[in-house]
Structure formats: structure tokens, C-alpha cells
Design a protein around this motif. Sequence first.
Motif, PDB file in Angstrom:
ATOM      1  N   ALA A  89       0.849  -1.183   0.012  1.00 33.58           N
ATOM      2  CA  ALA A  89       0.181   0.033   0.067  1.00 33.58           C
ATOM      3  C   ALA A  89       0.810   1.236   0.176  1.00 33.58           C
ATOM      4  CB  ALA A  89      -0.898  -0.016   1.239  1.00 33.58           C
ATOM      5  N   ALA A  90       1.951   1.301   0.748  1.00 26.16           N
ATOM      6  CA  ALA A  90       2.903   2.367   0.978  1.00 26.16           C
ATOM      7  C   ALA A  90       3.530   2.692  -0.411  1.00 26.16           C
ATOM      8  CB  ALA A  90       3.924   2.164   1.912  1.00 26.16           C
ATOM      9  N   GLN A  91       3.890   1.628  -1.451  1.00 28.23           N
ATOM     10  CA  GLN A  91       4.682   1.870  -2.546  1.00 28.23           C
ATOM     11  C   GLN A  91       3.855   2.560  -3.223  1.00 28.23           C
ATOM     12  OE1 GLN A  91       6.472  -1.703  -2.939  1.00 28.23           O
ATOM     13  NE2 GLN A  91       5.384  -2.493  -4.585  1.00 28.23           N
ATOM     14  N   ARG A  92       2.352   2.425  -3.367  1.00 29.07           N
ATOM     15  CA  ARG A  92       1.410   3.193  -4.335  1.00 29.07           C
ATOM     16  C   ARG A  92       1.702   4.685  -4.318  1.00 29.07           C
ATOM     17  NH1 ARG A  92      -1.953  -0.906  -2.515  1.00 29.07           N
ATOM     18  NH2 ARG A  92      -2.282  -2.496  -4.164  1.00 29.07           N
ATOM     19  N   VAL A  93       2.105   5.402  -2.935  1.00 31.61           N
ATOM     20  CA  VAL A  93       2.343   6.729  -2.778  1.00 31.61           C
ATOM     21  C   VAL A  93       3.794   6.864  -2.778  1.00 31.61           C
ATOM     22  CG1 VAL A  93       1.906   8.575  -1.023  1.00 31.61           C
ATOM     23  CG2 VAL A  93       0.157   6.625  -1.386  1.00 31.61           C
ATOM     24  N   ILE A  94       4.583   6.084  -2.058  1.00 33.79           N
ATOM     25  CA  ILE A  94       6.046   6.507  -2.134  1.00 33.79           C
ATOM     26  C   ILE A  94       6.796   5.035  -2.871  1.00 33.79           C
ATOM     27  CG2 ILE A  94       8.137   6.710  -0.670  1.00 33.79           C
ATOM     28  CD1 ILE A  94       6.038   7.690   1.431  1.00 33.79           C
ATOM     29  N   PRO A  95       7.153   4.973  -4.095  1.00 36.12           N
ATOM     30  CA  PRO A  95       7.620   3.729  -4.811  1.00 36.12           C
ATOM     31  C   PRO A  95       8.961   3.346  -4.107  1.00 36.12           C
ATOM     32  CG  PRO A  95       6.809   5.540  -6.388  1.00 36.12           C
ATOM     33  CD  PRO A  95       6.534   6.278  -5.034  1.00 36.12           C
ATOM     34  N   GLN A  96       9.590   4.207  -3.617  1.00 34.10           N
ATOM     35  CA  GLN A  96      10.921   3.778  -2.825  1.00 34.10           C
ATOM     36  C   GLN A  96      10.678   2.739  -1.943  1.00 34.10           C
ATOM     37  OE1 GLN A  96       9.927   6.964  -3.829  1.00 34.10           O
ATOM     38  NE2 GLN A  96      11.479   7.688  -5.135  1.00 34.10           N
ATOM     39  N   ALA A  97       9.491   2.772  -1.281  1.00 38.32           N
ATOM     40  CA  ALA A  97       9.388   1.895  -0.033  1.00 38.32           C
ATOM     41  C   ALA A  97       9.408   0.582  -0.577  1.00 38.32           C
ATOM     42  CB  ALA A  97       7.895   2.297   0.494  1.00 38.32           C
ATOM     43  N   GLY A  98       9.012   0.293  -1.907  1.00 33.02           N
ATOM     44  CA  GLY A  98       9.254  -1.161  -2.505  1.00 33.02           C
ATOM     45  C   GLY A  98      10.782  -1.654  -2.660  1.00 33.02           C
ATOM     46  N   GLN A  99      11.583  -0.728  -2.672  1.00 35.15           N
ATOM     47  CA  GLN A  99      12.864  -1.048  -2.575  1.00 35.15           C
ATOM     48  C   GLN A  99      13.580  -1.959  -0.949  1.00 35.15           C
ATOM     49  OE1 GLN A  99      15.324   2.314  -3.611  1.00 35.15           O
ATOM     50  NE2 GLN A  99      14.176   2.235  -5.640  1.00 35.15           N
ATOM     51  N   LEU A 100      12.991  -1.759  -0.224  1.00 41.72           N
ATOM     52  CA  LEU A 100      13.169  -2.346   1.414  1.00 41.72           C
ATOM     53  C   LEU A 100      12.705  -3.583   1.387  1.00 41.72           C
ATOM     54  CD1 LEU A 100      12.230   0.959   3.384  1.00 41.72           C
ATOM     55  CD2 LEU A 100      14.411   0.235   2.881  1.00 41.72           C
ATOM     56  N   ALA A 101      13.514  -4.656   2.165  1.00 39.95           N
ATOM     57  CA  ALA A 101      12.701  -5.875   2.575  1.00 39.95           C
ATOM     58  C   ALA A 101      11.731  -5.445   3.472  1.00 39.95           C
ATOM     59  CB  ALA A 101      14.044  -6.538   3.368  1.00 39.95           C
ATOM     60  N   PRO A 102      10.611  -6.370   3.316  1.00 37.90           N
ATOM     61  CA  PRO A 102       9.414  -6.274   4.220  1.00 37.90           C
ATOM     62  C   PRO A 102       9.822  -6.128   5.647  1.00 37.90           C
ATOM     63  CG  PRO A 102       8.865  -7.822   2.665  1.00 37.90           C
ATOM     64  CD  PRO A 102      10.519  -7.388   2.557  1.00 37.90           C
ATOM     65  N   GLU A 103      10.666  -6.752   6.226  1.00 39.13           N
ATOM     66  CA  GLU A 103      11.081  -6.688   7.588  1.00 39.13           C
ATOM     67  C   GLU A 103      11.640  -5.194   8.007  1.00 39.13           C
ATOM     68  OE1 GLU A 103      12.304  -9.188   5.566  1.00 39.13           O
ATOM     69  OE2 GLU A 103      11.082 -10.756   6.273  1.00 39.13           O
ATOM     70  N   THR A 104      12.429  -4.912   7.193  1.00 42.88           N
ATOM     71  CA  THR A 104      13.111  -3.628   7.243  1.00 42.88           C
ATOM     72  C   THR A 104      11.899  -2.443   7.137  1.00 42.88           C
ATOM     73  OG1 THR A 104      15.165  -4.403   6.579  1.00 42.88           O
ATOM     74  CG2 THR A 104      14.872  -1.967   6.452  1.00 42.88           C
ATOM     75  N   PHE A 105      11.032  -2.559   6.100  1.00 46.08           N
ATOM     76  CA  PHE A 105       9.937  -1.685   5.981  1.00 46.08           C
ATOM     77  C   PHE A 105       8.879  -1.539   7.122  1.00 46.08           C
ATOM     78  CE2 PHE A 105       5.700  -0.664   5.052  1.00 46.08           C
ATOM     79  CZ  PHE A 105       5.787   0.622   4.533  1.00 46.08           C
ATOM     80  N   GLY A 106       8.690  -2.801   7.989  1.00 47.11           N
ATOM     81  CA  GLY A 106       7.999  -2.987   8.983  1.00 47.11           C
ATOM     82  C   GLY A 106       8.480  -2.098  10.121  1.00 47.11           C
ATOM     83  N   LYS A 107       9.943  -2.287  10.387  1.00 41.65           N
ATOM     84  CA  LYS A 107      10.608  -1.708  11.636  1.00 41.65           C
ATOM     85  C   LYS A 107      10.628  -0.290  11.351  1.00 41.65           C
ATOM     86  CE  LYS A 107      13.800  -5.494  12.770  1.00 41.65           C
ATOM     87  NZ  LYS A 107      12.744  -5.811  13.581  1.00 41.65           N
ATOM     88  N   TYR A 108      11.139   0.281  10.268  1.00 43.27           N
ATOM     89  CA  TYR A 108      11.050   1.760   9.901  1.00 43.27           C
ATOM     90  C   TYR A 108       9.476   2.294  10.018  1.00 43.27           C
ATOM     91  CZ  TYR A 108      15.619   1.583   7.617  1.00 43.27           C
ATOM     92  OH  TYR A 108      16.921   1.302   7.312  1.00 43.27           O
ATOM     93  N   LEU A 109       8.482   1.580   9.579  1.00 42.63           N
ATOM     94  CA  LEU A 109       7.242   1.961   9.538  1.00 42.63           C
ATOM     95  C   LEU A 109       7.103   2.128  11.200  1.00 42.63           C
ATOM     96  CD1 LEU A 109       4.494   2.971   8.501  1.00 42.63           C
ATOM     97  CD2 LEU A 109       3.763   0.366   8.687  1.00 42.63           C
ATOM     98  N   SER A 110       7.165   1.178  12.005  1.00 45.82           N
ATOM     99  CA  SER A 110       7.045   1.212  13.374  1.00 45.82           C
ATOM    100  C   SER A 110       7.902   2.341  14.280  1.00 45.82           C
ATOM    101  CB  SER A 110       7.471  -0.093  14.258  1.00 45.82           C
ATOM    102  OG  SER A 110       7.394   0.002  15.623  1.00 45.82           O
ATOM    103  N   TYR A 111       9.122   2.443  13.973  1.00 38.71           N
ATOM    104  CA  TYR A 111      10.091   3.730  14.598  1.00 38.71           C
ATOM    105  C   TYR A 111       9.237   4.920  14.052  1.00 38.71           C
ATOM    106  CZ  TYR A 111      13.412  -0.083  15.073  1.00 38.71           C
ATOM    107  OH  TYR A 111      14.257  -1.124  15.185  1.00 38.71           O
TER     108      TYR A 111
END
Length: 140
Positions: free
Chosen positions: A39-61
Amino acid sequence: MGFSISNAALRLVSGAFILNAGIGKRNLPAEHAAGLQEAAQRVIPQAGQLAPETFGKYLSYSEIGLGAFVLAPFVPSRLAGLALAGFSGALVAAYLKTPGMTEADKIRPTPAGTAMAKDFWLAGIAVALIFNRKKAAPAE
């Protein structure tokens, strides 16, 4: 930078909600993180370049940081509103760009989109915090 009960209420409800959401995402399963990342990469395409686990941690932080920022009493309300506007704008954009979330009119939520459509209230709070003006004291 005086105290306003109305601004305090807006900041308390939105800041606590976002802080709690971030805390709840601290140990996000990879599958759930991948769904949020999609869902995030529909708005911020660069979010798709992260591993899902890393994205989840960044989102939480990010959510923990934003929630704490909005709640912090030493942060001016207008600045808290600007930060909240950026966050809520991304959430609203994700809602509007995710297939199946809106009715044919592209704004009203489908039953599946109702949970995401609630993010409009954060945008409303952001606008209220940004544009709330104190009345000038009457001249004597």
C-alpha cells in the motif's frame, strides 16, 4: 505559545493513536509488513526497495516518533500539525490509490475501505492544528 485545551485534545487523541499504532507494529510479521509495504509503495515507490522486515521496522519507528512528537507539549501546535499533515496525507493517498477501497465515485469507502477511510480524521486534525489562530486581546 500559550496553552489551548482544544489543541491539547486534538494532539492527545491523534498522538496517542499514532504512538499506539507504532508500538503495535514493533514485532510485525513479515507477511503483514509486506501488505503494508504494498500500500505504501503506491504513494512512495521507493518503499518497495526495502525488505518487508526492514520496512516494518521503519514504519514502527516512524509512527512511534511521530506520535511522541505530536504529544510533546514543547512542540508548537502548528509544527505538530504540519508533521501530522504529511503523515495523514500519505495515508489518505494510499487509501485513494488502493484498488477496492472506494466506491465508483472514488471517494466513499467500500466495506473493505472503511478502516483506511478513517485516516481522513487525522488530516482534519492536522488542518485544525495548523490554522488555529488565537484571538488578539482587545485593545484598551
